[in-house]
Design a protein around this motif. Sequence first.
Motif, short mmCIF file in Angstrom:
data_model
loop_
_atom_site.label_atom_id
_atom_site.label_comp_id
_atom_site.label_asym_id
_atom_site.label_seq_id
_atom_site.Cartn_x
_atom_site.Cartn_y
_atom_site.Cartn_z
N ALA A 461 35.02 58.31 30.48
CA ALA A 461 35.39 58.32 32.11
C ALA A 461 36.83 58.96 32.13
N PRO A 462 36.91 60.35 31.97
CA PRO A 462 37.99 60.99 32.32
C PRO A 462 37.76 61.36 33.73
N SER A 463 38.83 62.28 34.24
CA SER A 463 38.56 62.76 35.58
C SER A 463 37.19 63.11 35.87
N PRO A 464 36.76 62.75 36.98
CA PRO A 464 37.17 62.17 38.16
C PRO A 464 37.02 60.82 38.39
N ALA A 465 37.27 59.86 37.20
CA ALA A 465 37.20 58.61 37.07
C ALA A 465 37.70 57.81 38.07
N ALA A 466 39.17 58.35 38.37
CA ALA A 466 40.00 57.47 39.30
C ALA A 466 39.20 57.75 40.65
N THR A 467 38.97 59.00 41.20
CA THR A 467 38.33 58.96 42.48
C THR A 467 36.87 58.21 42.53
N ALA A 468 36.10 58.06 41.32
CA ALA A 468 34.81 57.53 41.41
C ALA A 468 35.03 55.86 40.89
N SER A 469 36.09 55.27 40.77
CA SER A 469 36.30 54.13 40.33
C SER A 469 35.67 52.75 41.19
N LEU A 470 35.45 52.94 42.31
CA LEU A 470 34.88 52.00 43.00
C LEU A 470 33.30 51.93 42.64
N PRO A 471 32.51 53.06 43.02
CA PRO A 471 31.22 52.97 42.50
C PRO A 471 31.11 52.86 41.08
N ILE A 472 31.85 53.16 40.25
CA ILE A 472 31.61 53.05 38.70
C ILE A 472 31.69 51.43 38.34
N GLY A 473 32.66 50.90 39.22
CA GLY A 473 32.89 49.51 38.88
C GLY A 473 31.96 48.84 39.24
N ARG A 474 31.04 49.20 40.66
CA ARG A 474 30.04 48.38 40.91
C ARG A 474 28.79 48.46 39.92
N GLU A 475 28.68 49.62 39.43
CA GLU A 475 27.55 49.82 38.63
C GLU A 475 27.64 49.18 37.19
N ILE A 476 28.91 49.17 36.85
CA ILE A 476 29.12 48.32 35.59
C ILE A 476 28.93 46.68 35.84
N ALA A 477 29.43 46.40 37.02
CA ALA A 477 29.24 44.99 37.46
C ALA A 477 27.86 44.46 37.66
N GLU A 478 26.90 45.40 38.06
CA GLU A 478 25.57 44.98 38.28
C GLU A 478 24.90 44.82 36.98
N ARG A 479 25.41 45.79 35.91
CA ARG A 479 24.95 45.55 34.57
C ARG A 479 25.61 44.36 33.89
N ALA A 480 26.66 44.03 34.29
CA ALA A 480 27.36 42.61 33.33
C ALA A 480 26.70 41.35 34.10
N VAL A 481 26.28 41.38 35.36
CA VAL A 481 25.51 40.42 35.90
C VAL A 481 24.35 40.20 35.23
N ARG A 482 23.48 41.12 35.15
CA ARG A 482 22.14 41.35 34.57
C ARG A 482 22.43 40.64 32.97
N LEU A 483 23.33 40.72 32.37
CA LEU A 483 23.54 40.65 30.86
C LEU A 483 23.69 39.07 30.84
N LEU A 484 24.38 38.58 32.08
CA LEU A 484 24.40 37.24 32.04
C LEU A 484 23.40 36.34 32.48
N GLY A 485 22.29 37.07 33.02
CA GLY A 485 20.96 36.44 33.24
C GLY A 485 21.08 35.69 34.33
#
Length: 485
Positions: A461-485
Amino acid sequence: MAFEQAEGRPEGKAPEGPAEVARRAQAGAKEPAGADRAATRPTDASSAPRTPPAPPAAPAAPSAPGAAASPAEPATRARNAGSAARSDCDVVIIGAGIVGLSTAYAITRAAPGTRVVVLEKESGPARHQTGRNSGVIHSGIYYPPGSLKARFALEGSAEMAKFCAEHDIPHEITGKLIVATDRAELPRLHSLIQRGREHGLPVRELGPAQILEYEPEVRGLAAIHVGTTGIADFGAVAARLGRLATEAGARIEYGADVRTIGRRAGRVAVRTAGGRIVRARALVNCAGLHCDRVARLAGDAPGMRIVPFRGEYYSLSPARDSLVRGLVYPVPDPAFPFLGVHLTRGIHGEVHVGPNAVPALAREGYDWRTVRPGELAGTLAYPGAWQIARRHWRYGTGELHRSLSKRAFTDAVRRLLPAVTADDLTPAPAGVRAQAVLPDGTLVDDFLITEGPHTIHVLNAPSPAATASLPIGREIAERAVRLLG
């Protein structure tokens, strides 16, 4: 270097290897329907605690600088009473750069009451890649349609500007020039024009005289102006994301160092150098320069290695910073994920010149004097590093020459800005890019996120990760919530 710990997966499942996953991410391919979610896969891609039960045995893996653990702050409600009895928190995030903090913020918004702990070894947020870049909000023009970088940069650039405006964070949409200074670059420039139009970006073709309307001191044969590029204070963005996450119930602890990670019976346990243990139902690895090490500590085989590349910058002296009005980039070489030496007027008015890209002698090697023998030995023992050197030695030799010779660096700048002299350039803080490299020497050029049992690893997650950080964070959050069941 061999990756000795195989990734855990449910019996009977046979996920494809991380190298194949990364190559598909390079091409912007989508995951096959029905792929096993326990397998590694990419996406685009920071009241007292309960007394914990006895920790699981620490895995026999080398310790890695990464982050710190802390007791979880009580949440407003427990997601699951049975799980709460076994875990200090629901999700533990390693790393408080902009991606880790965006993930924490997104989890608290997507699933209020989820107990989130962010662990960071430094004394504050955004101390490495986030806080040491040039502060550019990228438009997404460089990235192939269908790639993860294109998807998240296009979404993220607009979202980042909106976020900064809503939270009074310094930012500006300036536009930028991409300038061809040699006839051999014209076909690549025309390809970028077409790509920008495919992305729906406002691009304008410029001739030499029109270039001067934007940048009177810049010279080139042709250029394109991209209207959606901007600048922002990403350190301030990260700090604000952290405050928003803590206000929503997350806990962030700085100044500790993760040493071991264990997994047992549906949970992970993280032990820090100070002996604190945090148990969680899911772990998110946003450790940046140390992400591959953290993945191995967790028992997952990342299938890649971080090879650190230092980007060295100069600044124009205040008496000469009027030479540059905005953002000026060369036409990039598609063989490399680096954009070349460019000119950037930052959010506070200073003009950055650079970076070049040279191998760093440590993961946090911000100058030639910083050498960590163990880290350097690990890089030199990795087959992918030697493959890079064999394939790209001419390019690397030029970068090293510009690193060691200010005159050579100045000559590179003068291709865009003929009026500049060596005396106009003063050294500025360097950054280190956490570049994922496959064993065959392929530089992973797309975001790469993989999953293991109860774990999510952000591996490129190098450049442009700072630019893209908000949608990246949402994607990871969705995956984390799925892991929690």
